[in-house]
Design a protein around this motif. Structure first.
Motif, mmCIF file in Angstrom:
data_model
loop_
_atom_site.group_PDB
_atom_site.id
_atom_site.type_symbol
_atom_site.label_atom_id
_atom_site.label_comp_id
_atom_site.label_asym_id
_atom_site.label_seq_id
_atom_site.Cartn_x
_atom_site.Cartn_y
_atom_site.Cartn_z
ATOM 1 N N ARG A 167 0.833 -1.211 0.000
ATOM 2 C CA ARG A 167 0.000 0.000 0.000
ATOM 3 C C ARG A 167 0.869 1.263 0.000
ATOM 4 N NH1 ARG A 167 -5.222 0.032 1.007
ATOM 5 N NH2 ARG A 167 -4.854 -2.091 1.718
ATOM 6 N N ASP A 168 2.023 1.202 0.658
ATOM 7 C CA ASP A 168 2.972 2.307 0.478
ATOM 8 C C ASP A 168 3.278 2.450 -1.006
ATOM 9 O OD1 ASP A 168 5.339 4.148 0.961
ATOM 10 O OD2 ASP A 168 6.345 2.391 0.110
ATOM 11 N N GLY A 169 3.482 1.293 -1.686
ATOM 12 C CA GLY A 169 3.708 1.326 -3.130
ATOM 13 C C GLY A 169 2.573 2.037 -3.851
ATOM 14 N N LYS A 170 1.349 1.724 -3.470
ATOM 15 C CA LYS A 170 0.196 2.382 -4.106
ATOM 16 C C LYS A 170 0.285 3.901 -3.973
ATOM 17 C CE LYS A 170 -4.668 3.295 -3.058
ATOM 18 N NZ LYS A 170 -5.878 2.882 -2.306
ATOM 19 N N PHE A 171 0.607 4.378 -2.772
ATOM 20 C CA PHE A 171 0.611 5.829 -2.564
ATOM 21 C C PHE A 171 1.794 6.501 -3.257
ATOM 22 C CE2 PHE A 171 -2.993 7.130 -0.139
ATOM 23 C CZ PHE A 171 -3.539 5.911 0.194
ATOM 24 N N GLN A 172 2.954 5.844 -3.252
ATOM 25 C CA GLN A 172 4.101 6.408 -3.973
ATOM 26 C C GLN A 172 3.806 6.451 -5.474
ATOM 27 O OE1 GLN A 172 6.376 7.845 -2.371
ATOM 28 N NE2 GLN A 172 6.260 6.932 -0.332
ATOM 29 N N LEU A 173 3.274 5.335 -5.995
ATOM 30 C CA LEU A 173 2.977 5.278 -7.440
ATOM 31 C C LEU A 173 1.905 6.294 -7.817
ATOM 32 C CD1 LEU A 173 2.973 1.396 -8.017
ATOM 33 C CD2 LEU A 173 4.758 3.015 -8.702
ATOM 34 N N ALA A 174 0.897 6.450 -6.944
ATOM 35 C CA ALA A 174 -0.161 7.416 -7.244
ATOM 36 C C ALA A 174 0.404 8.838 -7.276
ATOM 37 C CB ALA A 174 -1.278 7.303 -6.206
ATOM 38 N N ALA A 175 1.351 9.141 -6.392
ATOM 39 C CA ALA A 175 1.972 10.471 -6.384
ATOM 40 C C ALA A 175 2.831 10.664 -7.645
ATOM 41 C CB ALA A 175 2.809 10.661 -5.123
ATOM 42 N N LEU A 176 3.508 9.581 -8.087
ATOM 43 C CA LEU A 176 4.332 9.669 -9.303
ATOM 44 C C LEU A 176 3.468 9.671 -10.561
ATOM 45 C CD1 LEU A 176 7.264 7.270 -8.314
ATOM 46 C CD2 LEU A 176 7.203 9.777 -8.246
ATOM 47 N N ALA A 177 2.258 9.088 -10.471
ATOM 48 C CA ALA A 177 1.356 9.091 -11.626
ATOM 49 C C ALA A 177 0.886 10.508 -11.961
ATOM 50 C CB ALA A 177 0.152 8.179 -11.357
ATOM 51 N N GLU A 178 1.115 11.469 -11.050
ATOM 52 C CA GLU A 178 0.781 12.873 -11.294
ATOM 53 C C GLU A 178 1.946 13.630 -11.933
ATOM 54 O OE1 GLU A 178 -2.190 14.003 -10.605
ATOM 55 O OE2 GLU A 178 -3.006 12.469 -9.256
ATOM 56 N N SER A 179 3.081 12.966 -12.071
ATOM 57 C CA SER A 179 4.313 13.661 -12.466
ATOM 58 C C SER A 179 4.193 14.407 -13.794
ATOM 59 C CB SER A 179 5.463 12.645 -12.574
ATOM 60 O OG SER A 179 6.668 13.319 -12.902
ATOM 61 N N GLY A 180 4.872 15.542 -13.870
ATOM 62 C CA GLY A 180 4.965 16.275 -15.117
ATOM 63 C C GLY A 180 5.840 15.563 -16.147
ATOM 64 N N PHE A 181 6.693 14.648 -15.691
ATOM 65 C CA PHE A 181 7.480 13.806 -16.603
ATOM 66 C C PHE A 181 6.555 12.673 -17.045
ATOM 67 C CE2 PHE A 181 10.856 10.331 -16.982
ATOM 68 C CZ PHE A 181 11.118 10.647 -18.303
ATOM 69 N N GLU A 182 5.994 12.864 -18.241
ATOM 70 C CA GLU A 182 4.852 12.070 -18.648
ATOM 71 C C GLU A 182 5.136 10.567 -18.778
ATOM 72 O OE1 GLU A 182 1.777 11.030 -21.780
ATOM 73 O OE2 GLU A 182 3.959 10.832 -21.738
ATOM 74 N N PRO A 183 6.325 10.141 -19.277
ATOM 75 C CA PRO A 183 6.574 8.691 -19.313
ATOM 76 C C PRO A 183 6.527 8.042 -17.920
ATOM 77 C CG PRO A 183 8.125 9.845 -20.750
ATOM 78 C CD PRO A 183 7.393 10.901 -19.968
ATOM 79 N N LEU A 184 6.977 8.763 -16.895
ATOM 80 C CA LEU A 184 6.894 8.233 -15.531
ATOM 81 C C LEU A 184 5.436 8.118 -15.091
ATOM 82 C CD1 LEU A 184 8.189 7.365 -12.819
ATOM 83 C CD2 LEU A 184 8.337 9.803 -12.218
ATOM 84 N N ALA A 185 4.638 9.125 -15.410
ATOM 85 C CA ALA A 185 3.221 9.100 -15.029
ATOM 86 C C ALA A 185 2.503 7.920 -15.690
ATOM 87 C CB ALA A 185 2.555 10.420 -15.429
#
Ligand SMILES: [Fe+2]
Ligand SMILES: [Fe+2]
Length: 476
Positions: free
Chosen positions: A215-233
């Motif tokens: 679930r930590d993974g979920k929250f980290q990934l969700a925060a990175l899914a907002e990234s301005g670096f679009e391939p990471l999102a």
């Protein structure tokens, strides 16, 4: 329309890898290194098993998964990104409203690489932590679920390695190699984050780990899914679909352990933990101590409660908040504050600090709210059985190693205690050597289809509408 994943290529992908020969060659050089790592550090002794696994066939929300028997070393690990949204703009920070980046902006290169490497390092780490658990599986159903989690963590590693190879040149390739050389728990070359160097020695630990730490993974990934670096999102968005299954394994696993314990308590009309243990079930007190341990090491993963890096990552548009786009504020956060807990003269005190510096704490608090939900559902199982016991998450300051709250000793119910009081009570609060030895003593290997170990209830339904007694793993 995004291309369907091409499985005729050496590396299945939906990123037109064949169009970039240098990149394809570099990844094809990394692939045998990954396979060697899987052979050495992946699930122990499993190379010849046929496992009923799901494999991604498209990133479309409908029907991305295909189920079939696969030998794990032949699993089609690949590179899958969600489709490019047209005209996307950065949703937060000082670049808010500008077009998302298709490439790495020079001034953010070091920070982005660090974010990707830190995320990437957790993926192989968890496979290493779980590699012996197949030897003590409580059923074929559970063994299959473990292996599904393991192959998907392997794919998450591929996802981060693709970004490193594609966007970070030579130092990206070096970081990708290093992801295969660090080892969970190794004194000389450990994994980057603390919780990923802890042992996962038994299945109760696995279920707590997949409930809390995935679930930590979920929250980290969700925060990175907002990234301005679009391939990471786009990469992290697809990873999130897999993370949901990992958390399901944890929540349903703990729930089934609790169910079995309550059945034993009712059958033998006892709430005495030693009698519960004598019947081969795990007493609720021990389950609470495992919960305390995994919860506390997991909330440390969010980092220091005040962090200038967190502020930089946000303002630069690299890492957003959980559900960034659903929040009703300016998405810049300058001049806003957030309450964080500190300890003054032995008592907790709340202090308002600049919100940008407190974004680790914001994400941790989002995680805490989310993780409490499952604990409530576990309590429903206990309540239904008519047992007066209730599980709870410990105080946020309990057993912390990182941040302001790590400076004090705090009981699970939130009292600041002396070192002496801590030492007297710690075996009631965290799994003792005796608890771990007892749980270990229950871990046998049950591999007959439809049979379950005596400390866990069967699931209500099987995988992919197969029956519970389906032959989820075939041994050869
Ligand atoms: Fe993962
Ligand atoms: Fe995961």
């Amino acid at each position: 329309m995004e291309p369907t994943i091409n499985y005729s290529e050496k590396i299945p992908n939906n990123v037109n890898l064949a169009d970039d020969r240098a990149l394809q060659r570099a990844l094809e050089r990394w692939q045998p290194e990954f396979r060697d790592w899987w052979r050495d550090m992946g699930p122990d002794g499993s190379a010849n098993y046929d496992v009923y696994l799901r494999t991604a066939v498209s990133v479309e929300p409908q029907g991305w998964a295909q189920f079939d028997y696969v030998r794990m070393p032949d699993y089609r690990w690949g590179i899958f990104l969600n489709p490019v949204p047209a005209g996307a703009t950065i949703g937060f920070g000082e670049h808010k409203g500008q077009p998302v980046w298709q490439d790495v902006p020079g001034e953010h290169r070091a920070n982005l690489r660090r974010i990707i490497v830190t995320q990437g390092d957790t993926e192989p780490a968890s496979v290493e932590q779980q590699r012996h658990l197949g030897l003590t599986c409580p059923s074929l159903y559970d063994l299959r679920n473990l292996f599904q989690v393991n192959v998907e963590e392997g794919r998450h590693l591929w996802a981060m390695v693709y970004l490193l190879h594609r966007y970070f040149g030579r130092d990206g390739r070096e970081e990708a190699d290093a992801l295969l050389t660090r080892r969970s728990g190794d004194a000389d070359n450990p994994r980057i984050l603390g919780a990923f160097n802890e042992k996962t020695p038994d299945w109760l630990s696995l279920f707590m780990f997949t409930y809390f730490t995935d679930r930590d993974g979920k929250f980290q990934l969700a925060a990175l899914a907002e990234s301005g670096f679009e391939p990471l999102a786009r990469t992290t968005k697809f990873m999130l679909t897999e993370e949901a299954h990992h958390m399901f394994v944890g929540e349903s696993g703990v729930s089934r352990v609790i169910q079995r314990t309550c059945d034993v308590m009712k059958e033998h009309r006892t709430d005495d933990s030693s009698q519960v243990r004598a019947q081969g079930a795990i007493d609720l007190e021990t389950i609470q101590r495992y919960l305390n341990f995994h919860y506390s090491v997991t909330i440390d993963l969010f980092g220091a409660d005040q962090s200038s890096n967190a502020a930089t990552f946000y303002t630069a548009g690299l890492k957003g908040r959980f559900d960034e786009s659903k929040r009703n504020d300016d998405h810049v956060l300058k001049g806003r504050s957030y309450p964080v807990q500190s300890v003054i003269d032995g008592a907790f005190a709340e202090r308002d600090v600049p919100m940008l510096n407190a974004l680790n704490e914001v994400l941790r608090d989002d995680f805490i709210r989310d993780s409490i939900g499952g604990v409530g559902r576990w309590n429903k199982v206990i309540e239904k059985a008519g047992v007066p016991f209730r599980l709870s998450v410990p105080h946020k300051a309990f057993h912390r190693k990182i941040g302001t709250l790590s400076q004090v000793r705090v009981s699970p119910d939130g009292r600041v205690v002396s070192d002496a009081a801590w030492n007297t009570s710690v075996d009631q609060w965290l799994p003792s050597a005796g608890d771990r030895a007892f749980v270990a003593s229950l871990m046998g290997r049950v591999v007959e289809p439809g049979r379950f170990a005596g400390w866990i209830a069967p699931p209500a339904v099987g995988v992919n509408r197969q029956p519970v007694n389906f032959e989820y793993v075939r041994f050869n």
